[in-house]
Scaffold this motif. Sequence first.
Motif, PDB file in Angstrom:
ATOM      1  N   TYR A   2      -4.997   6.145  -1.216  1.00 18.15           N
ATOM      2  CA  TYR A   2      -3.929   5.065  -1.533  1.00 18.15           C
ATOM      3  C   TYR A   2      -4.081   4.551  -2.869  1.00 18.15           C
ATOM      4  N   GLU A  29       3.897   0.409   2.431  1.00 10.37           N
ATOM      5  CA  GLU A  29       4.515  -0.164   3.754  1.00 10.37           C
ATOM      6  C   GLU A  29       3.320  -1.674   2.963  1.00 10.37           C
ATOM      7  N   ASN A  30       3.804  -2.671   3.379  1.00 15.75           N
ATOM      8  CA  ASN A  30       3.580  -4.649   3.380  1.00 15.75           C
ATOM      9  C   ASN A  30       2.400  -4.703   4.426  1.00 15.75           C
ATOM     10  N   THR A  31       1.304  -5.062   3.859  1.00 18.04           N
ATOM     11  CA  THR A  31       0.500  -6.068   5.346  1.00 18.04           C
ATOM     12  C   THR A  31       0.830  -7.817   5.051  1.00 18.04           C
ATOM     13  N   ILE A  43      -4.768  -1.160   9.238  1.00 15.45           N
ATOM     14  CA  ILE A  43      -3.297  -0.603   8.570  1.00 15.45           C
ATOM     15  C   ILE A  43      -4.229   1.008   8.547  1.00 15.45           C
ATOM     16  N   TYR A  44      -3.773   1.765   9.030  1.00 22.71           N
ATOM     17  CA  TYR A  44      -4.261   3.171  10.076  1.00 22.71           C
ATOM     18  C   TYR A  44      -3.298   3.837   8.413  1.00 22.71           C
ATOM     19  N   SER A  45      -4.552   5.038   8.573  1.00 24.08           N
ATOM     20  CA  SER A  45      -4.122   6.029   7.590  1.00 24.08           C
ATOM     21  C   SER A  45      -4.601   7.352   7.440  1.00 24.08           C
ATOM     22  N   LEU A  46      -5.167   8.247   6.931  1.00 23.04           N
ATOM     23  CA  LEU A  46      -4.980   9.017   7.299  1.00 23.04           C
ATOM     24  C   LEU A  46      -6.812  10.222   6.571  1.00 23.04           C
ATOM     25  N   GLU A  60       1.601  10.602  -2.425  1.00 15.42           N
ATOM     26  CA  GLU A  60       1.779  11.222  -2.345  1.00 15.42           C
ATOM     27  C   GLU A  60       3.864  10.244  -1.376  1.00 15.42           C
ATOM     28  N   ARG A  61       3.188   9.466  -1.749  1.00 14.91           N
ATOM     29  CA  ARG A  61       4.873   8.803  -1.873  1.00 14.91           C
ATOM     30  C   ARG A  61       4.362   7.186  -2.013  1.00 14.91           C
ATOM     31  N   ILE A  96      -8.622   4.832  10.459  1.00 12.95           N
ATOM     32  CA  ILE A  96      -8.371   6.935   9.933  1.00 12.95           C
ATOM     33  C   ILE A  96      -8.395   7.667  11.652  1.00 12.95           C
ATOM     34  N   ILE A 118       0.778  -1.005  -0.349  1.00 11.09           N
ATOM     35  CA  ILE A 118      -0.115   0.290  -0.440  1.00 11.09           C
ATOM     36  C   ILE A 118       0.554   1.638  -0.084  1.00 11.09           C
ATOM     37  N   SER A 119       0.518   2.395  -0.692  1.00 14.09           N
ATOM     38  CA  SER A 119       1.076   3.243  -1.463  1.00 14.09           C
ATOM     39  C   SER A 119       0.075   4.674  -0.866  1.00 14.09           C
ATOM     40  N   GLY A 120       1.012   5.731  -0.446  1.00  7.36           N
ATOM     41  CA  GLY A 120      -0.070   6.623  -0.012  1.00  7.36           C
ATOM     42  C   GLY A 120      -0.230   7.242  -1.303  1.00  7.36           C
TER      43      GLY A 120
END
Lengths: 319, 284, 439
Positions: free
Chosen positions: C278, C261-263, C270-273, C255-256, C399, C251-253
């Motif tokens: 994504y 990150e791998n799960t 998965i913690y995100s904003l 902007e990045r 989130i 998983i990637s955001g």
Amino acid sequence: MQNGLRIETRGLTKRFGTFTAVNKLNLRIEPGESYGFLGPNGAGKTTTILMLLGIHKPTHGQVLINDQVVRSDAFALKRRIGVVAESQTFYDEMSAWEYLMFFARLFSVNEPEKRGQALLEQVDLWEWRDVLVGGYSAGMKKKLGFARALVHSPDLLILDEPVSGLDPFGIIQVREMLKAEQAKGRTLLISSHILSEVERTVNRVGIIANGRLIMQDDMENVRQKVSGFERIELTFASLDETAVQEIGKLPFVQRIDRDGNSISLLTKDDTDYREAVGRFVLEKRLILLEMKKAEKNLEEAFVTITENNLAHLAGKGKE
Amino acid sequence: MENTKAPNYRWHAIDSLQDRASQSKLWGLGVFISMTIAFALSSILLVNAMRYTETNLLMIEKQPLLISILANGILVSLYLALLASISVSRELDKGTLETLLYGPVDELTYILGGFIAHVKVFSLTLLGALIWSNLCVWLLNLSFRLDILGLLLASLFMAAELIAFGLFSAIWGGKTRNALINFILIVLFLGGVQIADFIVSGLVQIQTSTISDPLIVIRNVLASLNSTIRWISPFSQVQRAMQALINQQTGEFILNMGLMLLECALLLVGAILLLKKKGVRGVA
Amino acid sequence: MFKHKTHFCSLVLIILLLSLIIPVSVTAQPTGDLDFVYGTNHYNGATYSSALVPPTVDTFYLLADKTSIVAAKFTQVYYWPITNEYKADWDSANIIIDGSLEIVKGNKVIQTVDLSEYVIQFDGNNKIDTTVLYLDSDAKAARENYETLQAKYRDDLSAYYNLLNEYTAIFQAALAELQRGNITEDQLPQAPPALADLSLFSTELLYGFPVNLPVGEYEIRLRLPDESIQPDSQKHLVVFDSLGEGIGYSISGEERWNLPENTSSINEVIYSLKDGTYFIQPVYQKLYNERYYTRMNNPQDTTTRTDRTLWVPFRSAEDVNLSVTGQEGTTELDLQPFYVHQILGSKLGYNIIPFDPESMSQPSFTAFKIKLENSLVYSIKLKDKNGEILIGSAREVRIINTNRTWLVYLVSAFPLIIGMVAVFMRRKNVRDIKVVGAG
């Protein structure tokens, strides 16, 4: 009524390295008896008491309380013993009430609040029951120690220097408490240097010196054993040291103690030496204000026994 | 006036002793200050994890509260273990222990009473940690899982082991100063080796171009030392237990909990036997 | 105190000595001259990797039911202290030893493997699905084919560069005409189509023993042509298989995108904003024993344990869609190709846009694109083309609320407040005074 505990030691010995603190001690204290345990500093009194309580393990011999060997886990037995130690230590962060209630709970006392209040009132600490023990004076701590020792109504009370640190009123309170316990048939074991207090409370005496029991007898018999001595007290208008020394050198004088213009002479009691003393005083042109014979007391007996007649009495008085 | 319905003497004495000792710990600010500091550190660690998410836009974690709860548990348990060591040493120094032994208390009763008191206080702090972690879960929208309870249980076992060690070092050292020195030195050694191994290994990896031989030797020595002491160090044991919980390795979790329990029991037995041997007057 | 210090120091010394003595290896040590080693080119579940089995290692690991190559060689082995491992100086010595590899189980030779030629080839665009191990005559043929393709590619590349040069000249001229207004933009000449890279990769023609065994533990040794056993060639071989399969995500955001990150596990959250976008790339993964798998790739590893497992991705998932469930309901997403468009000029950065086959050569990646804007908690699951949920694909997405982190610190102060209340209550119940003149 006798519901106290019997204490017996058989050949009790304690060595610390090469030093023998207690040497083949044979004590016997009957239930309900008040026993005075006397001896100079370092005689082995405290070591003996610690062995009685199971704190020290004897090198040889046995301690039996009510015919049971005392061990640290003899809980049923220890619940019947109360101890007032010479140096009192407390949890300074607890109030007196909390401290007493803690021990009441430890000993599973019935109606602990009622018992606690009665004891604190008896020792005049009820007013200060919510004060932290760290703020108590030495005398107050001593009294609290008494209350703690009595909270579970023990059948055996062991007291080491019970009145040291107390004011005269406190001493009277303690004396009355001990008498009350005596009347209930408790066994009391009192170790003390304030011999006049022991004399008023105990009916048997054991005297220990250098770890050995040199005398163990009824109070009256002990007094009798020192019947070979009596004391003459004199008070002068003025007294110099030369005169004191000359009086001390008189052949019939065993010992002389001076207190200002007063002196106290220890003499044998085979005859009345007041006449000889009177003649000597006249010879030296000393102005005598008062002369009298003093009653014999245990202090004299104690001093006599341990310093002067040790070998003799060891053969006569030891069981 | 004895209550003839009194329960078993020994357990009654243990209960009385632990009640008094645990209450006295809560009368002062010490425990609460240590909890505050521990929670503050845990908060820093947790917020750092949140910052990581902000920077990297996401974070994948099984249990983000793991490190925070572990740090909290270690700090508070170290404080309580130190407290246990100091309180026993002071009782020996002052003579209050001797007074207890006049009564229906023996060495086993006393040690167990002190042990249970401090473990009980730690359990209360764990309750605080549980509330704290639940609040963080709610505030930050973290995932709440039942393995948090497992983490707290592992902390409890670690604390029990450390407290038992505190009691043992008090009897071993005798005087308060000696007991403290023994305790701190050994804890520093166990924890310090782990930390040093971690740091030096990281340094060796980072600075490969300028690495010097002594650093490599130090790294190897620390790694060897760590591989030995990890089996006796409560810090390693609790870490492995927690990791096993996260990875759902029940056997590994039980093994490490068992190790902590075994060491705790050995230390308690050691403290009791040592106290019996030395006696209250011999220790002081 | 001195007595206790002595006891403590003695304890530390004993632990130190034990620590230094115990880990000493009892296996063979490199001699400093030419040492016997095994080199593996082993199947790792997806492709082939290589590993060195130095004299200090007595056990190595291979996957079951798949051919891996074990090569017996002489080389110079040296210790590399920075990474705490032994390495082979192949440049100074790389001598293949002839003989036959004996595989022993229960004191009985169950297989004898002869030395073979081999080649490993794969397509760089899809290494996992295209990796092939060729043996013997097939190896030779595959190598020859590769060399032919290589030669043709070199020729094509040369021709392309010539075309490009010509085009550049023509384009410059047309540009001048455009500037003069003689032609329009759409009349500018088109660049020649880019030459597709030669995506086939191949090893040289190599020599080794092909080993294909079922799960189990074996002993291996090298029997030389003179019938003797090569010293130091006896090793323990553990052949293992995967413990299961599952689904992982990379998983990637937005902007990045280049720092995913791998799960691997369904226990991971998965913690995100909030309002984040994504890209989720699903992968098939296999579960292995951590020690076996890691030591297969690095026989000198000392950090892994047999009681732990490891998820290893081996192939991207295709023909699947993602079910995203939030507060507002469930949404089904399809895999889409995306292109990373670099922003030219001083602005820098990039945009991730849907792949357009007409204007773009190839997609940068294929993924599910999700925007998290309505719920605080989502659940994602992978479904196959029949709509069946793939086992092990479920994940929770949460989130996090980063505005409330200051409250976490505030909560930490609660114990102090409780403590102050406790102390206050205590002070009410007791008096902390010095009693004078009583008792």
